[in-house]
Design a protein around this motif. Structure first.
Motif, PDB file in Angstrom:
ATOM      1  N   SER A 212     -12.720   5.363  10.470  1.00 42.70           N
ATOM      2  CA  SER A 212     -13.643   4.245  10.344  1.00 42.70           C
ATOM      3  C   SER A 212     -12.848   2.974  10.095  1.00 42.70           C
ATOM      4  O   SER A 212     -11.658   3.024   9.772  1.00 42.70           O
ATOM      5  N   LYS A 213     -13.502   1.843  10.279  1.00 41.51           N
ATOM      6  CA  LYS A 213     -12.841   0.546  10.088  1.00 41.51           C
ATOM      7  C   LYS A 213     -13.750  -0.407   9.349  1.00 41.51           C
ATOM      8  O   LYS A 213     -14.972  -0.370   9.503  1.00 41.51           O
TER       9      LYS A 213
ATOM     10  N   SER B  59     -10.131  17.416   0.109  1.00 43.41           N
ATOM     11  CA  SER B  59     -10.311  16.195   0.883  1.00 43.41           C
ATOM     12  C   SER B  59      -9.361  15.101   0.423  1.00 43.41           C
ATOM     13  O   SER B  59      -8.957  15.069  -0.751  1.00 43.41           O
ATOM     14  N   LEU B  60      -9.021  14.230   1.341  1.00 43.85           N
ATOM     15  CA  LEU B  60      -8.261  13.021   1.048  1.00 43.85           C
ATOM     16  C   LEU B  60      -8.793  11.905   1.930  1.00 43.85           C
ATOM     17  O   LEU B  60      -9.303  12.161   3.031  1.00 43.85           O
ATOM     18  N   ARG B  61      -8.631  10.674   1.456  1.00 46.03           N
ATOM     19  CA  ARG B  61      -9.007   9.517   2.262  1.00 46.03           C
ATOM     20  C   ARG B  61      -7.804   8.598   2.366  1.00 46.03           C
ATOM     21  O   ARG B  61      -7.319   8.087   1.349  1.00 46.03           O
ATOM     22  N   LEU B  62      -7.320   8.423   3.585  1.00 46.61           N
ATOM     23  CA  LEU B  62      -6.205   7.515   3.832  1.00 46.61           C
ATOM     24  C   LEU B  62      -6.728   6.131   4.186  1.00 46.61           C
ATOM     25  O   LEU B  62      -7.789   6.004   4.810  1.00 46.61           O
ATOM     26  N   SER B  63      -5.978   5.121   3.783  1.00 42.95           N
ATOM     27  CA  SER B  63      -6.307   3.745   4.123  1.00 42.95           C
ATOM     28  C   SER B  63      -5.119   3.099   4.815  1.00 42.95           C
ATOM     29  O   SER B  63      -3.966   3.425   4.516  1.00 42.95           O
ATOM     30  N   CYS B  64      -5.410   2.170   5.708  1.00 44.71           N
ATOM     31  CA  CYS B  64      -4.368   1.387   6.378  1.00 44.71           C
ATOM     32  C   CYS B  64      -4.845  -0.057   6.418  1.00 44.71           C
ATOM     33  O   CYS B  64      -5.812  -0.370   7.117  1.00 44.71           O
ATOM     34  N   ALA B  65      -4.179  -0.901   5.671  1.00 41.49           N
ATOM     35  CA  ALA B  65      -4.557  -2.305   5.597  1.00 41.49           C
ATOM     36  C   ALA B  65      -3.583  -3.141   6.412  1.00 41.49           C
ATOM     37  O   ALA B  65      -2.373  -3.082   6.187  1.00 41.49           O
TER      38      ALA B  65
ATOM     39  N   ASN C 140     -13.846  -4.198   9.540  1.00 41.36           N
ATOM     40  CA  ASN C 140     -13.250  -5.324  10.268  1.00 41.36           C
ATOM     41  C   ASN C 140     -13.038  -6.540   9.377  1.00 41.36           C
ATOM     42  O   ASN C 140     -12.080  -7.288   9.550  1.00 41.36           O
ATOM     43  N   ALA C 141     -13.919  -6.725   8.419  1.00 38.92           N
ATOM     44  CA  ALA C 141     -13.792  -7.881   7.530  1.00 38.92           C
ATOM     45  C   ALA C 141     -12.519  -7.800   6.695  1.00 38.92           C
ATOM     46  O   ALA C 141     -11.956  -8.822   6.308  1.00 38.92           O
ATOM     47  N   LYS C 142     -12.077  -6.578   6.409  1.00 41.87           N
ATOM     48  CA  LYS C 142     -10.872  -6.378   5.590  1.00 41.87           C
ATOM     49  C   LYS C 142      -9.660  -6.005   6.428  1.00 41.87           C
ATOM     50  O   LYS C 142      -8.585  -5.761   5.876  1.00 41.87           O
ATOM     51  N   ASN C 143      -9.825  -5.908   7.758  1.00 37.52           N
ATOM     52  CA  ASN C 143      -8.730  -5.449   8.636  1.00 37.52           C
ATOM     53  C   ASN C 143      -8.143  -4.142   8.114  1.00 37.52           C
ATOM     54  O   ASN C 143      -6.917  -3.960   8.072  1.00 37.52           O
ATOM     55  N   THR C 144      -9.009  -3.256   7.728  1.00 41.90           N
ATOM     56  CA  THR C 144      -8.588  -1.990   7.127  1.00 41.90           C
ATOM     57  C   THR C 144      -9.223  -0.822   7.867  1.00 41.90           C
ATOM     58  O   THR C 144     -10.393  -0.875   8.241  1.00 41.90           O
ATOM     59  N   MET C 145      -8.423   0.215   8.064  1.00 40.00           N
ATOM     60  CA  MET C 145      -8.855   1.432   8.727  1.00 40.00           C
ATOM     61  C   MET C 145      -8.755   2.584   7.741  1.00 40.00           C
ATOM     62  O   MET C 145      -7.879   2.577   6.871  1.00 40.00           O
ATOM     63  N   TYR C 146      -9.635   3.536   7.882  1.00 42.95           N
ATOM     64  CA  TYR C 146      -9.661   4.681   6.987  1.00 42.95           C
ATOM     65  C   TYR C 146      -9.631   5.984   7.787  1.00 42.95           C
ATOM     66  O   TYR C 146     -10.053   6.030   8.941  1.00 42.95           O
ATOM     67  N   LEU C 147      -9.138   7.022   7.151  1.00 40.95           N
ATOM     68  CA  LEU C 147      -9.218   8.365   7.721  1.00 40.95           C
ATOM     69  C   LEU C 147      -9.705   9.286   6.614  1.00 40.95           C
ATOM     70  O   LEU C 147      -8.963   9.566   5.671  1.00 40.95           O
ATOM     71  N   GLN C 148     -10.955   9.713   6.720  1.00 41.52           N
ATOM     72  CA  GLN C 148     -11.503  10.669   5.785  1.00 41.52           C
ATOM     73  C   GLN C 148     -11.165  12.059   6.278  1.00 41.52           C
ATOM     74  O   GLN C 148     -11.530  12.435   7.395  1.00 41.52           O
TER      75      GLN C 148
END
Length: 122
Positions: free
Chosen positions: A70-71, A17-23, A73-81
């Motif tokens: 997932s997102k 598994s990996l978790r990507l983040s996009c800020a 919204n408070a951090k303007n960040t999106m994730y991909l698990q």
């Protein structure tokens, strides 16, 4: 100026598994869509997962049941698990967003991150 910064890529064994983040940072008033794409050498960029302001998520058939977008919204960040990774998931993963920088702007502007490499190999 808006920037999208991805993180979380790397080398993982099949089944891992990996978790990507996009800020997203900069001048942001509203975000309409945040999506994950991926690209392999010689191929076009393909949509992996998308989430609209309605928070309805859509996935490519190849990742359904394994990936989850997932997102925060408070951090303007999106994730991909990404779970149960396969060698064919190896690609550069990009985040994409449609953003309005102010309430006075009537159209959405498109932004891309710089990409993060995901390699699935034993």
């Amino acid at each position: 100026q808006v920037q999208l910064l991805e993180s979380g890529g790397g080398l993982v064994q099949p089944g891992g598994s990996l978790r990507l983040s996009c800020a997203a940072s900069g001048s942001i008033f509203s975000i309409n869509a945040m999506d994950w794409y991926r690209q392999t050498p010689g191929n076009e960029r393909e949509l992996v997962a998308s989430m609209r302001a309605s928070r309805i998520a859509n996935y490519a058939d190849s990742v359904k049941g394994r990936f989850a977008i997932s997102k925060d919204n408070a951090k303007n960040t999106m994730y991909l698990q990404m779970n149960s990774l396969k060698p064919e998931d190896t690609a550069v993963y990009y985040c994409y967003a449609e953003i309005k920088p102010s309430p006075y702007v009537t159209t959405w502007s498109s932004y891309w991150g710089q990409g993060t490499q995901v390699t699935v190999s034993s």
